[in-house]
Design a protein around this motif. Structure first.
Motif, PDB file in Angstrom:
ATOM      1  N   THR A 177      28.045  10.392  13.820  1.00 50.19           N
ATOM      2  CA  THR A 177      28.569  10.173  15.168  1.00 50.19           C
ATOM      3  C   THR A 177      28.874  11.505  15.842  1.00 50.19           C
ATOM      4  O   THR A 177      28.535  11.719  17.014  1.00 50.19           O
ATOM      5  CB  THR A 177      29.841   9.299  15.117  1.00 50.19           C
ATOM      6  N   ILE A 178      29.509  12.413  15.115  1.00 50.20           N
ATOM      7  CA  ILE A 178      29.863  13.727  15.657  1.00 50.20           C
ATOM      8  C   ILE A 178      28.611  14.486  16.077  1.00 50.20           C
ATOM      9  O   ILE A 178      28.545  15.041  17.183  1.00 50.20           O
ATOM     10  CB  ILE A 178      30.682  14.521  14.609  1.00 50.20           C
ATOM     11  N   LEU A 179      27.613  14.513  15.216  1.00 46.86           N
ATOM     12  CA  LEU A 179      26.394  15.268  15.526  1.00 46.86           C
ATOM     13  C   LEU A 179      25.588  14.605  16.643  1.00 46.86           C
ATOM     14  O   LEU A 179      24.973  15.285  17.466  1.00 46.86           O
ATOM     15  CB  LEU A 179      25.547  15.466  14.273  1.00 46.86           C
ATOM     16  N   GLN A 180      25.621  13.271  16.699  1.00 45.51           N
ATOM     17  CA  GLN A 180      24.929  12.590  17.798  1.00 45.51           C
ATOM     18  C   GLN A 180      25.605  12.885  19.129  1.00 45.51           C
ATOM     19  O   GLN A 180      24.946  13.045  20.152  1.00 45.51           O
ATOM     20  CB  GLN A 180      24.854  11.077  17.540  1.00 45.51           C
ATOM     21  N   ALA A 181      26.943  13.001  19.106  1.00 44.10           N
ATOM     22  CA  ALA A 181      27.663  13.374  20.336  1.00 44.10           C
ATOM     23  C   ALA A 181      27.219  14.753  20.813  1.00 44.10           C
ATOM     24  O   ALA A 181      27.106  14.994  22.017  1.00 44.10           O
ATOM     25  CB  ALA A 181      29.168  13.353  20.094  1.00 44.10           C
ATOM     26  N   ALA A 182      26.939  15.654  19.885  1.00 47.34           N
ATOM     27  CA  ALA A 182      26.479  16.999  20.261  1.00 47.34           C
ATOM     28  C   ALA A 182      25.123  16.950  20.949  1.00 47.34           C
ATOM     29  O   ALA A 182      24.793  17.831  21.749  1.00 47.34           O
ATOM     30  CB  ALA A 182      26.409  17.894  19.031  1.00 47.34           C
ATOM     31  N   MET A 183      24.352  15.919  20.679  1.00 46.65           N
ATOM     32  CA  MET A 183      23.028  15.792  21.294  1.00 46.65           C
ATOM     33  C   MET A 183      23.101  15.375  22.761  1.00 46.65           C
ATOM     34  O   MET A 183      22.087  15.327  23.443  1.00 46.65           O
ATOM     35  CB  MET A 183      22.172  14.792  20.511  1.00 46.65           C
ATOM     36  N   THR A 184      24.306  15.080  23.267  1.00 41.08           N
ATOM     37  CA  THR A 184      24.450  14.619  24.651  1.00 41.08           C
ATOM     38  C   THR A 184      24.784  15.738  25.633  1.00 41.08           C
ATOM     39  O   THR A 184      24.980  15.470  26.811  1.00 41.08           O
ATOM     40  CB  THR A 184      25.542  13.531  24.760  1.00 41.08           C
ATOM     41  N   VAL A 185      24.829  16.966  25.158  1.00 37.94           N
ATOM     42  CA  VAL A 185      25.231  18.063  26.044  1.00 37.94           C
ATOM     43  C   VAL A 185      24.176  18.333  27.112  1.00 37.94           C
ATOM     44  O   VAL A 185      22.996  18.019  26.930  1.00 37.94           O
ATOM     45  CB  VAL A 185      25.523  19.361  25.252  1.00 37.94           C
ATOM     46  N   PRO A 186      24.575  18.947  28.222  1.00 38.80           N
ATOM     47  CA  PRO A 186      23.589  19.362  29.222  1.00 38.80           C
ATOM     48  C   PRO A 186      22.590  20.319  28.574  1.00 38.80           C
ATOM     49  O   PRO A 186      22.978  21.232  27.846  1.00 38.80           O
ATOM     50  CB  PRO A 186      24.430  20.089  30.280  1.00 38.80           C
ATOM     51  N   ASP A 187      21.323  20.080  28.812  1.00 33.16           N
ATOM     52  CA  ASP A 187      20.277  20.844  28.137  1.00 33.16           C
ATOM     53  C   ASP A 187      19.107  21.016  29.096  1.00 33.16           C
ATOM     54  O   ASP A 187      18.236  20.157  29.178  1.00 33.16           O
ATOM     55  CB  ASP A 187      19.861  20.094  26.862  1.00 33.16           C
ATOM     56  N   HIS A 188      19.114  22.114  29.827  1.00 33.34           N
ATOM     57  CA  HIS A 188      18.068  22.432  30.790  1.00 33.34           C
ATOM     58  C   HIS A 188      16.706  22.378  30.086  1.00 33.34           C
ATOM     59  O   HIS A 188      16.478  23.060  29.107  1.00 33.34           O
ATOM     60  CB  HIS A 188      18.328  23.819  31.367  1.00 33.34           C
ATOM     61  N   GLY A 189      15.832  21.526  30.539  1.00 30.91           N
ATOM     62  CA  GLY A 189      14.509  21.384  29.948  1.00 30.91           C
ATOM     63  C   GLY A 189      14.450  20.387  28.802  1.00 30.91           C
ATOM     64  O   GLY A 189      13.380  20.113  28.274  1.00 30.91           O
ATOM     65  N   ASN A 190      15.610  19.859  28.389  1.00 25.81           N
ATOM     66  CA  ASN A 190      15.680  18.878  27.307  1.00 25.81           C
ATOM     67  C   ASN A 190      14.911  19.357  26.068  1.00 25.81           C
ATOM     68  O   ASN A 190      14.167  18.617  25.456  1.00 25.81           O
ATOM     69  CB  ASN A 190      15.158  17.518  27.780  1.00 25.81           C
ATOM     70  N   ILE A 191      15.145  20.631  25.690  1.00 24.88           N
ATOM     71  CA  ILE A 191      14.404  21.192  24.556  1.00 24.88           C
ATOM     72  C   ILE A 191      15.226  21.259  23.270  1.00 24.88           C
ATOM     73  O   ILE A 191      14.692  21.578  22.228  1.00 24.88           O
ATOM     74  CB  ILE A 191      13.815  22.577  24.902  1.00 24.88           C
ATOM     75  N   LYS A 192      16.504  20.960  23.342  1.00 27.33           N
ATOM     76  CA  LYS A 192      17.382  20.953  22.164  1.00 27.33           C
ATOM     77  C   LYS A 192      17.232  22.260  21.373  1.00 27.33           C
ATOM     78  O   LYS A 192      16.810  22.267  20.221  1.00 27.33           O
ATOM     79  CB  LYS A 192      17.115  19.741  21.260  1.00 27.33           C
ATOM     80  N   PRO A 193      17.627  23.390  21.984  1.00 27.87           N
ATOM     81  CA  PRO A 193      17.406  24.688  21.350  1.00 27.87           C
ATOM     82  C   PRO A 193      18.483  25.061  20.332  1.00 27.87           C
ATOM     83  O   PRO A 193      19.070  26.138  20.376  1.00 27.87           O
ATOM     84  CB  PRO A 193      17.406  25.638  22.542  1.00 27.87           C
ATOM     85  N   TRP A 194      18.775  24.159  19.435  1.00 26.30           N
ATOM     86  CA  TRP A 194      19.771  24.390  18.392  1.00 26.30           C
ATOM     87  C   TRP A 194      19.384  23.611  17.156  1.00 26.30           C
ATOM     88  O   TRP A 194      18.512  22.758  17.170  1.00 26.30           O
ATOM     89  CB  TRP A 194      21.159  23.949  18.867  1.00 26.30           C
ATOM     90  N   ARG A 195      20.085  23.931  16.089  1.00 31.66           N
ATOM     91  CA  ARG A 195      20.035  23.093  14.900  1.00 31.66           C
ATOM     92  C   ARG A 195      21.369  23.201  14.203  1.00 31.66           C
ATOM     93  O   ARG A 195      22.105  24.161  14.391  1.00 31.66           O
ATOM     94  CB  ARG A 195      18.870  23.448  13.984  1.00 31.66           C
ATOM     95  N   PHE A 196      21.673  22.178  13.436  1.00 31.67           N
ATOM     96  CA  PHE A 196      22.956  22.083  12.753  1.00 31.67           C
ATOM     97  C   PHE A 196      22.732  22.230  11.255  1.00 31.67           C
ATOM     98  O   PHE A 196      21.827  21.599  10.702  1.00 31.67           O
ATOM     99  CB  PHE A 196      23.629  20.733  13.023  1.00 31.67           C
ATOM    100  N   ILE A 197      23.560  23.023  10.616  1.00 35.92           N
ATOM    101  CA  ILE A 197      23.512  23.166   9.160  1.00 35.92           C
ATOM    102  C   ILE A 197      24.896  22.798   8.649  1.00 35.92           C
ATOM    103  O   ILE A 197      25.884  23.483   8.947  1.00 35.92           O
ATOM    104  CB  ILE A 197      23.120  24.593   8.750  1.00 35.92           C
ATOM    105  N   LEU A 219      11.101  30.774  23.108  1.00 37.10           N
ATOM    106  CA  LEU A 219      10.915  31.937  23.975  1.00 37.10           C
ATOM    107  C   LEU A 219       9.819  31.732  25.007  1.00 37.10           C
ATOM    108  O   LEU A 219       9.895  32.251  26.113  1.00 37.10           O
ATOM    109  CB  LEU A 219      10.632  33.182  23.141  1.00 37.10           C
ATOM    110  N   GLU A 220       8.792  30.995  24.655  1.00 33.50           N
ATOM    111  CA  GLU A 220       7.682  30.761  25.592  1.00 33.50           C
ATOM    112  C   GLU A 220       7.946  29.492  26.402  1.00 33.50           C
ATOM    113  O   GLU A 220       7.164  28.561  26.396  1.00 33.50           O
ATOM    114  CB  GLU A 220       6.344  30.630  24.840  1.00 33.50           C
ATOM    115  N   HIS A 221       9.066  29.463  27.099  1.00 38.08           N
ATOM    116  CA  HIS A 221       9.459  28.285  27.874  1.00 38.08           C
ATOM    117  C   HIS A 221      10.028  28.758  29.203  1.00 38.08           C
ATOM    118  O   HIS A 221      10.576  29.857  29.292  1.00 38.08           O
ATOM    119  CB  HIS A 221      10.499  27.474  27.097  1.00 38.08           C
ATOM    120  N   HIS A 222       9.927  27.917  30.229  1.00 43.33           N
ATOM    121  CA  HIS A 222      10.458  28.308  31.538  1.00 43.33           C
ATOM    122  C   HIS A 222      11.984  28.329  31.571  1.00 43.33           C
ATOM    123  O   HIS A 222      12.579  28.916  32.465  1.00 43.33           O
ATOM    124  CB  HIS A 222       9.905  27.393  32.640  1.00 43.33           C
TER     125      HIS A 222
END
Length: 191
Positions: free
Chosen positions: A30-50, A99-102
């Protein structure tokens, strides 16, 4: 507790004030899914969780001991290692830049930082507490976390149950807010 009250009551707790239990698998999902709702210009999800817990925390504390041996006093190092070893759960939020993204790199990094914030808010909403630390990822940590050269650790979030709860003293937003319009320029906030 309503949403605004929940936001206003969130605070950081030092690692030494965090004890078991940490979130279980369903709560963590639930916590990690909530993190997926953040504003994300381009909807590219430029993160990962460890996620690091259990034996991983013990392994990490040994790596911390090796990494900082000789660069801080033995007393300080031992206290730091004990603090890491007793942390119920840590979540590394790492940039995963495209890096190769607008979408500019800064926007991607800020989206990852927002994911850190959402993790802490979701943990708080579920009755847990945490703290956000940032660190410079050296080559050793880059290899350990399998990061690309351009990536970084945006936040190390320590999460658990607070031993003691308290309310944080907050400054008023008015000290940090101004208004602007073309005619008057910047002016102090007035309610």
């Amino acid at each position: 507790m309503d949403a605004i009250e929940m936001l206003m009551s969130r605070r950081s707790y030092a690692r030494g004030n965090l004890i078991d239990p940490a979130p279980n698998q369903a709560q963590l999902a639930t916590i990690l899914q909530a993190a997926m709702t953040v504003p994300d210009h381009g909807n590219i999800k430029p993160w990962r969780f460890i996620v690091v817990q259990g034996q991983g925390i013990q392994d990490l504390s040994l790596l911390v001991q090796d990494k900082y041996a000789g660069s801080m006093s033995e007393q300080h190092l031992n206290a730091f290692v004990r603090e890491i070893a007793s942390t119920p759960m840590m979540i590394f939020v790492c940039s995963n830049l495209v890096l190769e993204h607008h979408v500019p790199v800064l926007d991607q990094q800020m989206a990852g930082a927002a994911a850190c914030e959402h993790i802490l808010l979701a943990a708080h909403a579920l009755g847990f507490a945490g703290i956000w630390h940032s660190l410079e990822a050296d080559d050793g940590l880059h290899r350990l976390l399998n990061l690309k050269t351009e990536d970084s650790v945006l936040g190390v979030l320590s999460i658990g149950t607070p031993k003691r709860t308290s309310r944080a003293k907050r400054k008023s937003f008015t000290e940090f807010t101004q208004t602007w319009d073309r005619k008057h320029g910047l002016q102090e906030w007035t309610p």
